[in-house]
Write a protein that holds these residues in place. Structure first.
Motif, PDB file in Angstrom:
ATOM      1  N   HIS A   9      -2.972  -8.807   1.014  1.00 16.89           N
ATOM      2  CA  HIS A   9      -3.087  -8.450  -0.853  1.00 16.89           C
ATOM      3  C   HIS A   9      -4.067  -8.957  -1.444  1.00 16.89           C
ATOM      4  O   HIS A   9      -3.687  -9.429  -2.460  1.00 16.89           O
ATOM      5  N   TYR A  10      -5.302  -7.985  -1.222  1.00 15.09           N
ATOM      6  CA  TYR A  10      -6.253  -8.118  -2.392  1.00 15.09           C
ATOM      7  C   TYR A  10      -5.957  -7.226  -3.662  1.00 15.09           C
ATOM      8  O   TYR A  10      -6.739  -8.007  -4.609  1.00 15.09           O
ATOM      9  N   ASN A  36      -4.143  -3.150   3.028  1.00 14.82           N
ATOM     10  CA  ASN A  36      -3.720  -3.869   1.885  1.00 14.82           C
ATOM     11  C   ASN A  36      -2.104  -3.438   1.425  1.00 14.82           C
ATOM     12  O   ASN A  36      -1.214  -2.455   1.975  1.00 14.82           O
ATOM     13  N   ILE A  47      -2.117   0.233  -4.934  1.00 20.31           N
ATOM     14  CA  ILE A  47      -2.463   0.297  -3.876  1.00 20.31           C
ATOM     15  C   ILE A  47      -2.870   2.087  -3.715  1.00 20.31           C
ATOM     16  O   ILE A  47      -3.957   2.618  -2.993  1.00 20.31           O
TER      17      ILE A  47
END
Ligand code: NI
Length: 256
Positions: A9-10, A36, A47
């Motif tokens: 989860h960047y 992600n 995203i």
């Protein structure tokens, strides 16, 4: 060494300061592919944009059971649209989470089923989140999705019995930092039981950093510690763990 992180989860707040630098640095050091994972409508939209910035970054779209409260049918249509985009590989993370009191189980189930149906319709694999909800998750998966498009049971937290059920249905088992924990015995047993060609590596970054970074911010390069632990449990060279889990992830996400 080449690492495939199947779950991170960047877009999380924890990475606001240094995400770009961190991603490029990890990529240079061997994180060859990175997925992600969406967990809300907002993160899914974010995203879909993020994956355009980095060639090694892929994404999924979906709404986590903790976030289903205000979902609408329009959101489902939006998910379908986002899922058609390039480099969006799966629907997730979706599922059931009964960990906290006071949650509306029926509502969680409803949106879990709806999102499984989106995956079926779009022929995309699923990323399943299931915590303290073993029976209901399995019942729904059996009724709605038995191996239809495949996918992963992410951050696997159940025992060998449950692992057997999902393996028989064709799913992969997601293994991350917990396998290095002193109290991670249950997951170690699952890793021992699960054939190496059915395991994928995942961080769940920024959460669940492996020992010796437990409690700190997690990131994909730390998957080395997870791979080493799996290699020790299975008594194989760590290179084999990197190669197999990489291939598994490509198959699981239909990247061939
Ligand atoms: Ni996650």
């Amino acid at each position: 060494m080449r690492i495939f992180d199947t779950h991170a989860h960047y877009d999380d707040r924890a990475f606001t300061e240094d995400m770009d630098e961190l991603l490029r640095d990890m990529h240079e050091k061997g994180v060859e592919r990175l997925v992600n994972i969406g967990c809300s409508m907002d993160s899914s939209k974010k995203i879909a944009e993020m994956v355009k910035e980095y060639d090694f970054l892929y994404g999924t779209v979906g709404v986590h059971p903790d976030d289903v409260d205000n979902l609408t049918e329009q959101d489902m249509q939006m998910l379908i649209d986002l899922s058609k985009q390039d480099k969006i590989l799966a629907i997730g993370e979706i599922g059931l989470d009964y960990h906290y009191d006071g949650i509306d189980k029926d509502n969680q189930k409803r949106w879990f089923v709806e999102q499984l149906n989106v995956a079926k319709q779009e022929k995309l694999p699923v990323v399943i989140h299931s915590r303290d909800a073993a029976k209901d998750t399995l019942d729904i998966m059996k009724a709605e999705h038995t191996g239809t498009t495949g996918g992963v049971i992410h951050c696997f937290s159940y025992g060998v019995e449950m692992a057997r059920e999902y393996l028989n249905m064709g799913y992969y088992i997601g293994v991350g930092g917990v396998v290095t924990f002193k109290n991670g015995r249950k997951l170690k047993e699952v890793v021992e039981y699960t054939p190496l060609d059915r395991i994928v590596l995942e961080t769940d970054a920024p959460y669940l950093a492996p020992v010796p970074f437990r409690g700190k911010r997690n990131c994909s390069i730390y998957l080395q510690y997870v791979a080493e632990e799996i290699a020790a449990i299975k008594n194989v060279p760590v290179e084999q763990v990197y190669e197999m889990t990489f291939e598994n992830a490509e198959k699981m996400y239909h990247l061939h």
